[in-house]
Enzyme design. Structure first.
Site, PDB file in Angstrom:
ATOM      1  N   ASP A  18       0.851  -1.187   0.000  1.00 47.63           N
ATOM      2  CA  ASP A  18       0.000   0.000   0.000  1.00 47.63           C
ATOM      3  C   ASP A  18       0.886   1.236   0.000  1.00 47.63           C
ATOM      4  OD1 ASP A  18      -2.418   1.512   0.173  1.00 47.63           O
ATOM      5  OD2 ASP A  18      -2.036   1.768   2.314  1.00 47.63           O
ATOM      6  N   ARG A  19       0.567   2.203  -0.823  1.00 50.90           N
ATOM      7  CA  ARG A  19       1.413   3.396  -0.923  1.00 50.90           C
ATOM      8  C   ARG A  19       1.363   4.224   0.354  1.00 50.90           C
ATOM      9  NH1 ARG A  19      -0.381   8.291  -4.547  1.00 50.90           N
ATOM     10  NH2 ARG A  19      -1.406   8.773  -2.582  1.00 50.90           N
ATOM     11  N   ASP A  20       0.183   4.647   0.758  1.00 53.36           N
ATOM     12  CA  ASP A  20       0.039   5.579   1.876  1.00 53.36           C
ATOM     13  C   ASP A  20       0.204   4.879   3.215  1.00 53.36           C
ATOM     14  OD1 ASP A  20      -0.513   7.632   0.031  1.00 53.36           O
ATOM     15  OD2 ASP A  20      -2.624   7.081  -0.015  1.00 53.36           O
ATOM     16  N   GLU A  26       1.745   8.841   5.804  1.00 52.81           N
ATOM     17  CA  GLU A  26       0.292   9.049   5.804  1.00 52.81           C
ATOM     18  C   GLU A  26       0.041  10.512   6.134  1.00 52.81           C
ATOM     19  OE1 GLU A  26      -3.279   8.649   5.067  1.00 52.81           O
ATOM     20  OE2 GLU A  26      -2.414   6.654   5.298  1.00 52.81           O
ATOM     21  N   GLY A  28      -3.046  12.134   4.986  1.00 50.65           N
ATOM     22  CA  GLY A  28      -4.405  12.446   4.538  1.00 50.65           C
ATOM     23  C   GLY A  28      -4.417  12.483   3.017  1.00 50.65           C
ATOM     24  N   ASN A  61      -5.621   3.151  -3.021  1.00 52.42           N
ATOM     25  CA  ASN A  61      -6.980   3.556  -3.355  1.00 52.42           C
ATOM     26  C   ASN A  61      -7.017   5.070  -3.219  1.00 52.42           C
ATOM     27  OD1 ASN A  61      -6.990   3.929  -0.576  1.00 52.42           O
ATOM     28  ND2 ASN A  61      -9.088   3.235  -0.324  1.00 52.42           N
ATOM     29  N   GLN A  62      -7.511   5.711  -4.191  1.00 46.52           N
ATOM     30  CA  GLN A  62      -7.529   7.170  -4.191  1.00 46.52           C
ATOM     31  C   GLN A  62      -8.957   7.654  -3.960  1.00 46.52           C
ATOM     32  OE1 GLN A  62      -4.648   9.194  -4.294  1.00 46.52           O
ATOM     33  NE2 GLN A  62      -4.004   7.132  -3.746  1.00 46.52           N
TER      34      GLN A  62
END
Length: 95
Positions: A18-20, A26, A28, A61-62
């Site tokens: 997962d990117r964020d 992280e 926001g 997920n954006q």
């Protein structure tokens, strides 16, 4: 029938990251490339996976795009920024 991409990776082990919060801090909604901050050891971790023949697949997920807060072009500019800051890290980047 397989695509040229899937033919290259068929049977190859992979790790989905997962990117964020895993690859990047992280913060926001990342609504500008300057808010995309890589975590200190993320490049080393991906490089180690690549050196062992393991694909590192970055997923995200954006929600901001999905909810209409940001245009899809925002996602493209973030991807371009991520590619540029990781270009010297001896990581494989397939888009």
């Amino acid at each position: 029938m397989s695509s040229p991409y899937t033919a290259q990776v068929a049977g190859r082990p992979a790790v989905f990251i997962d990117r964020d919060g895993t690859l990047t801090q992280e913060v926001g909604y990342v609504n500008h490339p300057q808010r995309l901050r890589l975590l200190p050891r993320s490049a080393e971790a991906i490089r180690r996976l690549n050196e062992r023949g393991i694909a590192a697949v970055v997923v995200t997920n954006q929600a901001g795009v999905a909810r209409g807060y940001f245009a899809c072009v925002y996602r493209t500019s973030l991807l371009d920024h991520l590619k540029s800051v990781t270009s010297g890290w001896r990581m494989y980047n397939n888009g």
